[in-house]
Design an enzyme around this catalytic site. Structure first.
Site, short mmCIF file in Angstrom:
data_model
loop_
_atom_site.label_atom_id
_atom_site.label_comp_id
_atom_site.label_asym_id
_atom_site.label_seq_id
_atom_site.Cartn_x
_atom_site.Cartn_y
_atom_site.Cartn_z
N ASP A 137 -3.28 1.43 7.31
CA ASP A 137 -1.99 2.04 6.97
C ASP A 137 -0.88 1.58 7.91
O ASP A 137 -0.05 2.37 8.38
CB ASP A 137 -2.12 3.58 6.97
CG ASP A 137 -3.13 4.05 5.92
OD1 ASP A 137 -3.17 3.45 4.84
OD2 ASP A 137 -3.87 5.01 6.20
N SER A 153 4.94 6.83 2.20
CA SER A 153 5.44 5.52 2.63
C SER A 153 4.80 4.43 1.77
O SER A 153 3.61 4.50 1.46
CB SER A 153 5.03 5.23 4.08
OG SER A 153 5.31 6.32 4.94
N HIS A 180 0.89 5.37 1.11
CA HIS A 180 0.16 6.33 1.95
C HIS A 180 0.91 7.66 1.96
O HIS A 180 2.14 7.68 2.09
CB HIS A 180 0.04 5.78 3.38
CG HIS A 180 -0.79 6.67 4.25
ND1 HIS A 180 -2.16 6.76 4.12
CD2 HIS A 180 -0.43 7.55 5.21
CE1 HIS A 180 -2.61 7.65 4.98
NE2 HIS A 180 -1.59 8.14 5.66
N ASN A 235 0.85 -1.19 0.00
CA ASN A 235 0.00 0.00 0.00
C ASN A 235 0.89 1.24 0.00
O ASN A 235 2.01 1.21 0.51
CB ASN A 235 -0.89 0.03 1.25
CG ASN A 235 -1.81 1.24 1.27
OD1 ASN A 235 -2.42 1.58 0.26
ND2 ASN A 235 -1.90 1.91 2.41
C1 GAR Z 1 -2.68 8.77 -2.95
O1 GAR Z 1 -2.20 10.00 -2.45
C2 GAR Z 1 -2.45 7.65 -1.95
O2 GAR Z 1 -1.25 7.79 -1.24
C3 GAR Z 1 -3.65 7.82 -1.05
O3 GAR Z 1 -4.71 8.07 -1.93
C4 GAR Z 1 -4.20 8.77 -3.07
C5 GAR Z 1 -4.66 8.05 -4.32
O4 GAR Z 1 -4.30 8.76 -5.47
N1 GAR Z 1 -3.87 6.65 -0.25
C6 GAR Z 1 -4.26 6.68 1.03
O5 GAR Z 1 -4.52 7.72 1.62
C7 GAR Z 1 -4.35 5.32 1.71
N2 GAR Z 1 -4.65 5.47 3.09
P1 GAR Z 1 -4.27 8.06 -6.88
O6 GAR Z 1 -5.65 7.40 -7.04
O7 GAR Z 1 -4.08 9.16 -7.86
O8 GAR Z 1 -3.16 7.05 -6.90
#
Ligand code: GAR
Length: 201
Positions: A146, A137, A110, A108
């Site tokens: 997370d 991360s 984050h 994952n």
């Molecule tokens: C990203 O910033 C990712 O790190 C976050 O969601 C966004 C997805 O963007 N994930 C989290 O917050 C997980 N807890 P994307 O759809 O453009 O890849």
């Protein structure tokens, strides 16, 4: 045989696209994206995958008990003979059933330096807390939010002028870089997990 990646997403899909670009450019050697799965109808990430000619599946999660849903997703990932599952903005916790189906093969990303600021709106949380550095991360996934051993992190400075959006944009650039780095580390296999630590061998 190529290593097969399954991507799970709920929204925009920019991290998926960065991985797809790097696979196409040969930066993740001997790998392919076998399937992109979304739990939400109309996730832009699904359109991005289709535009690249990558197979997609929408499996709506609404109203389903966690493990019932996860069993459907794991069945598709198995059917597609996926070696590594990459959560890329997949906004759901995984059940113990799912985690056990791909031991140490679910990643994952984050947008914070974990364990700081798990959950939603990590960039806003960082600004509200007043940290001077945040970042992103990539970690192995367990049943908790997370959590799980961290594979790669990178810092991003928080500027006095930042809004959640400007900070998110700078962090996102780094996310796109480190997700590929983490996939390469995992496929390379030259590490072991000691407790919570991922150490090189
Ligand atoms: C990203 O910033 C990712 O790190 C976050 O969601 C966004 C997805 O963007 N994930 C989290 O917050 C997980 N807890 P994307 O759809 O453009 O890849």
């Amino acid at each position: 045989m190529k290593k097969r990646i399954g991507v799970l997403l709920s929204g925009r899909g920019s991290n998926f696209e960065a991985i797809a670009e790097n696979v196409a450019a040969g930066h993740i050697p001997n790998a392919e994206i076998a399937i992109v799965i979304s739990n939400r109808e109309g996730a832009p990430g699904i359109e991005r995958a289709r535009a690249r000619g990558i197979e997609t599946r929408v499996i709506p999660s609404k109203g389903l008990e966690r493990e019932v849903y996860d069993r459907q997703v794991v069945a598709v990932l198995r059917e597609k003979q996926v070696d590594l599952v990459c959560l890329a903005g997949f906004m759901r916790l995984l059940s113990p059933y799912f985690v056990a189906a791909f031991p140490q093969h679910i990643l994952n990303i984050h947008p914070s330096l974990l364990p700081s600021f798990p959950g939603l709106e990590a960039q806003r949380q960082a600004l509200e807390h007043g940290v001077k550095w945040s970042g992103c991360s990539v970690h192995f996934v367990d049943e908790n939010l997370d959590a799980g051993p961290i594979i790669v992190q990178t810092p991003v400075e928080v500027l006095d002028t930042d809004t959640p959006e400007t900070l998110a944009a700078r962090i996102l650039k780094e996310e796109h870089r480190i997700y590929t780095e983490a996939v390469r580390i995992v496929f390379g296999g030259r590490f072991r997990i000691e407790g919570r630590r991922v150490v090189g061998v």
